[in-house]
Design an enzyme around this catalytic site. Structure first.
Site, PDB file in Angstrom:
ATOM      1  N   HIS A 255       4.901  -1.973  -8.358  1.00  0.00           N
ATOM      2  CA  HIS A 255       6.115  -2.628  -7.578  1.00  0.00           C
ATOM      3  C   HIS A 255       7.149  -2.193  -8.390  1.00  0.00           C
ATOM      4  CE1 HIS A 255       8.458  -5.054  -5.185  1.00  0.00           C
ATOM      5  NE2 HIS A 255       7.555  -4.967  -4.191  1.00  0.00           N
ATOM      6  N   GLU A 312       0.561  -5.222  -0.622  1.00  0.00           N
ATOM      7  CA  GLU A 312      -0.313  -4.401   0.682  1.00  0.00           C
ATOM      8  C   GLU A 312      -1.721  -4.434   0.401  1.00  0.00           C
ATOM      9  OE1 GLU A 312       1.250  -3.722   2.760  1.00  0.00           O
ATOM     10  OE2 GLU A 312       2.914  -2.232   2.449  1.00  0.00           O
TER      11      GLU A 312
END
Ligand code: ACO
Length: 375
Positions: A255, A312
């Site tokens: 991320h 996700e």
């Protein structure tokens, strides 16, 4: 001339917002002042949207009114259905269909800038996605039902049958979890569009384009592919090794902001756990095992940056459990995030300054013009 180039605008503060706050070091996310887990597990989606738009929770009467108002704005005109029918007939991906349907959805309405327009944008996205999907499967669209909540109605429009409570709660937890997340790429896109005093549909349409890419919202489909493969094959270690040795990225990990596990992963993992409990299926166990293997392998790979599970990864497991088709994972992300986009647009408009960064020129200089027949 700007001396420092901040590639990807990394670490640059571009706005003040009251909508959500991310602490990437400790892995904390608050939305409208609530820790994500509290909002995700307690709120209806309508409460989350109200919170973002009004900066407080609604009273019972306000919530009933807001819910009815959103429900009354769900219809899309025939011209939009025609676009979606064509998109489905041409096998266009769902995100392309959403972009086209959203762009066309100003037909039949004069309103484009007010909070009412923002509510309409939030209300029509599930209808656009479900209508496209029905055509894609060779079925007629299922008209929205005003008596159902936002999440339940989305599932109802997809399938034509009333969803069970567990699926609605699973989906609603997801929608609340991803409703807003700082100035991510699609939200920044939306804010940039309205900063030129453009309209909300233009902002939402541009944001859909930004969300589509695999570095942003396009990851959960590939995550599910990966999880299914590993579940069938067994041996997650070998799979992870193969991918990393080939220089590929593991979808659902890493991320830009978080240096630890994305807090949304914990919320979605618990929701998925609840959903899969009692099912005669070891898929979710395989998902959990895969996460451990992948995180260990990414840590062993070294590098400056710690790579951990992002939102996700468990999105894929949860939405699969809810029964959302994989082709609609990213559009379902948009079903939720559109409220964040709209809230950011309203916030940007209320205290606007044109978003216009600068670049450093690295091209040629001092060229002189050569006529075309002398080149
Ligand atoms: N698997 C393997 N290696 C990775 C991964 C990954 N998932 N993510 C990053 N890396 C590596 C990069 O190759 C890079 O290595 P290098 O320094 O040897 O070149 C290093 O980690 C740093 O990566 P960056 O690209 O600088 O990280 P950035 O902040 O730009 O990217 C991103 C973040 C896009 C999420 C990235 O981690 C990624 O591509 N992940 C996989 C796709 C994904 O899960 N997307 C969903 C993101 S969540 C969301 O948007 C809702």
């Amino acid at each position: 001339m700007s001396e420092t180039v901040n590639r990807g605008l990394e670490g640059i503060t571009v706005a003040e917002t009251r909508l959500s706050d991310i602490d990437g070091e400790s892995g904390a996310l608050t939305i409208g002042g609530f820790p994500v887990v509290e909002l995700a597990t307690n709120a209806t989606y309508e409460e989350s949207v109200f919170l973002l738009f009004e900066d407080r929770l609604p009273t019972a009467a306000e919530l009933a009114g807001f819910r009815a108002d959103l429900a009354s704005r769900r219809e899309i005109p025939e011209e939009v259905r025609a676009v979606l029918r064509r998109a489905a007939a041409e096998d266009r991906p769902a995100m392309d269909a959403l972009r086209m349907g959203l762009a066309a959805s100003t037909l039949g309405t004069a309103e484009s800038a007010s909070e009412e327009a923002a509510r309409r944008v939030v209300a029509v996205v599930p209808t656009i996605v479900a209508t496209y999907w029905r055509y894609r499967r060779g079925n007629e669209p299922v008209p929205p039902r005003e008596d159902l909540g936002h999440a339940a109605n989305y599932l109802y429009m997809l399938t034509g049958t009333e969803p069970d409570e567990a699926a609605v709660r699973g989906l609603e937890t997801y929608l609340n979890t991803v409703v807003d997340h700082g100035v991510n790429a699609s939200t920044f896109t939306a804010r940039t569009v309205v900063s030129t005093q453009s309209d909300l549909i233009s902002a939402a349409t541009a944001a859909v384009g930004s969300l589509k890419g695999p570095l942003h919202g396009g990851a959960p489909g590939p995550v599910l592919d990966m999880l299914r493969t590993v579940h069938e094959r067994g041996d997650p270690d070998a799979y992870v090794r193969e991918k990393l040795d080939a220089g590929e990225r593991l979808m659902g990990f890493g991320h830009r902001v978080y240096r630890v596990r994305d807090p949304r992963a914990a919320v979605l993992s618990s929701a998925a756990d609840r959903l899969y409990q009692g099912r005669d299926d070891d898929f979710f166990e395989a998902v959990r095992a895969f996460e451990t293997v992948a995180v260990d392998a990414l840590a062993a790979r070294g590098g400056d940056r710690r790579l951990d599970t992002n939102v996700e990864f468990y999105t894929a497991a949860l939405l699969e459990g809810v029964g959302i088709p994989m082709e609609l994972f990213t559009t379902t992300f948009a079903v939720s995030r559109v409220a964040g986009w709209m809230a950011h647009c309203l916030e940007q408009r209320a205290d606007n300054r044109l978003i216009r960064p600068v670049s450093r020129y690295v091209g040629e200089t001092d060229r002189t013009w050569t006529p075309v027949d002398e080149r």
